[in-house]
Motif scaffolding. Structure first.
Motif, PDB file in Angstrom:
ATOM      1  N   HIS A 171       0.831  -1.208   0.000  1.00  0.00           N
ATOM      2  CA  HIS A 171       0.000   0.000   0.000  1.00  0.00           C
ATOM      3  C   HIS A 171       0.867   1.260   0.000  1.00  0.00           C
ATOM      4  O   HIS A 171       0.546   2.239  -0.687  1.00  0.00           O
ATOM      5  N   PHE A 172       1.943   1.229   0.752  1.00  0.00           N
ATOM      6  CA  PHE A 172       2.834   2.389   0.783  1.00  0.00           C
ATOM      7  C   PHE A 172       3.423   2.645  -0.606  1.00  0.00           C
ATOM      8  O   PHE A 172       3.465   3.786  -1.073  1.00  0.00           O
ATOM      9  N   GLY A 173       3.857   1.581  -1.271  1.00  0.00           N
ATOM     10  CA  GLY A 173       4.413   1.724  -2.611  1.00  0.00           C
ATOM     11  C   GLY A 173       3.402   2.261  -3.604  1.00  0.00           C
ATOM     12  O   GLY A 173       3.761   2.993  -4.529  1.00  0.00           O
ATOM     13  N   ASN A 174       2.132   1.922  -3.426  1.00  0.00           N
ATOM     14  CA  ASN A 174       1.086   2.417  -4.318  1.00  0.00           C
ATOM     15  C   ASN A 174       0.762   3.891  -4.075  1.00  0.00           C
ATOM     16  O   ASN A 174       0.228   4.563  -4.960  1.00  0.00           O
ATOM     17  N   GLN A 175       1.083   4.380  -2.898  1.00  0.00           N
ATOM     18  CA  GLN A 175       0.687   5.737  -2.523  1.00  0.00           C
ATOM     19  C   GLN A 175       1.757   6.788  -2.802  1.00  0.00           C
ATOM     20  O   GLN A 175       1.433   7.942  -3.058  1.00  0.00           O
ATOM     21  N   ILE A 176       3.031   6.402  -2.725  1.00  0.00           N
ATOM     22  CA  ILE A 176       4.089   7.401  -2.870  1.00  0.00           C
ATOM     23  C   ILE A 176       4.392   7.645  -4.333  1.00  0.00           C
ATOM     24  O   ILE A 176       4.170   6.794  -5.194  1.00  0.00           O
ATOM     25  N   GLY A 190      19.419   9.936   0.326  1.00  0.00           N
ATOM     26  CA  GLY A 190      20.560   9.069   0.152  1.00  0.00           C
ATOM     27  C   GLY A 190      20.237   7.607  -0.011  1.00  0.00           C
ATOM     28  O   GLY A 190      21.079   6.827  -0.468  1.00  0.00           O
ATOM     29  N   LEU A 191      19.051   7.169   0.338  1.00  0.00           N
ATOM     30  CA  LEU A 191      18.631   5.777   0.201  1.00  0.00           C
ATOM     31  C   LEU A 191      17.426   5.690  -0.738  1.00  0.00           C
ATOM     32  O   LEU A 191      16.584   6.571  -0.745  1.00  0.00           O
ATOM     33  N   THR A 192      17.345   4.612  -1.507  1.00  0.00           N
ATOM     34  CA  THR A 192      16.136   4.382  -2.274  1.00  0.00           C
ATOM     35  C   THR A 192      15.028   3.954  -1.317  1.00  0.00           C
ATOM     36  O   THR A 192      15.292   3.527  -0.181  1.00  0.00           O
ATOM     37  N   VAL A 193      13.799   4.047  -1.772  1.00  0.00           N
ATOM     38  CA  VAL A 193      12.670   3.639  -0.938  1.00  0.00           C
ATOM     39  C   VAL A 193      12.786   2.160  -0.578  1.00  0.00           C
ATOM     40  O   VAL A 193      12.539   1.753   0.562  1.00  0.00           O
TER      41      VAL A 193
END
Length: 248
Positions: free
Chosen positions: A63-68, A76-79
């Motif tokens: 769900h987080f990946g769908n929202q951002i 400095g870091l990828t999600v």
């Protein structure tokens, strides 16, 4: 949903809340993310044969990946790297299980985690105030803080000491125990400090489930005792970088 699965998810809620709050940088948004994830699980969105807690982690991450919005890096870091670090350290998920939760191959997860660990070695250093009433535990935490490259500006054993040291040193980060015994309350000390000095806070407790109930205003950053240096490094990065983003 079977009653056994429902009971297991209820027990998993505090840890799901911690993961979601760390991802979203917010208690309200994190708890909303958990609620959305629970609805998906309740309506039949199964996650293979993962344990209930890992099912919840996976739904939260999905769900987080769908929202951002798509972003190559985040301070400095990828999600994906940040999600991996939170799962591996803050949530203490085994590497192969973390890979399954994020739909990565074990090899890909290992490579991304190594890149993230390399970044953290040269990451954020700051001035740290430790609030802990047990002297031996305070010494252990101080040693871990120093291993992470930070400078300890003071160790407070009581609520009054914490307020006094913070006023004098203006720390860039506070590590606070919740229960200070006869010396007061760590959360009350922090509440007093942030009236005049805005700084990120990480709460340290052996019982995170007591703190992450969703019933009151609660911290976004919680480390479970005992913890490893890498866990502290990740939590420090998360807390300080989030604080910098909020101010920008």
């Amino acid at each position: 949903m079977p009653e056994s699965q429902r009971s297991a998810l209820i027990q998993a809620l505090p840890y799901g809340r911690r993961f979601a709050r760390a991802l979203t940088r917010s208690q309200p948004r994190g708890d909303l993310l958990v609620a959305q994830s629970l609805r998906s699980l309740a309506t039949g969105h199964q996650t293979d044969d993962l344990p209930p807690l890992c099912c919840l982690y996976r739904e939260i991450a999905r769900h987080f990946g769908n929202q951002i919005e798509a972003a190559p890096t985040e301070n400095g870091l990828t999600v994906t790297q940040r999600q991996l670090l939170l799962l591996l350290t803050l949530e203490e998920v085994a590497p192969d299980m973390a890979a399954k939760i994020l739909d990565l191959t074990p090899e890909k997860a290992h490579a991304e985690a190594e890149r993230a660990y390399t970044f953290l070695k040269t990451g954020i250093q700051t001035l740290v105030l430790i609030i802990e009433d047990e002297p031996i535990i305070a010494m252990d935490i101080e040693e871990l803080v120093l291993q992470c490259g930070h400078k300890v500006v003071g160790v407070a054993h009581t609520q009054d000491d914490a307020v006094r040291i913070a006023k004098a040193t203006k720390p860039g980060l506070i590590l606070a125990d919740i229960n200070l015994g006869t010396g007061g309350d760590g959360m009350r000390a922090v509440a007093e400090i942030v009236k005049t000095h805005n700084t990120p806070i990480i709460y340290v407790t052996a019982y995170p489930e007591r703190l992450l109930t969703g019933e009151t205003s609660e911290p976004s950053f919680v480390i479970t005792k005992p913890f490893e240096p890498l866990t502290l490094a990740v939590a420090t990065y998360q807390a300080v970088s989030d604080f910098d983003l909020a101010r920008s």
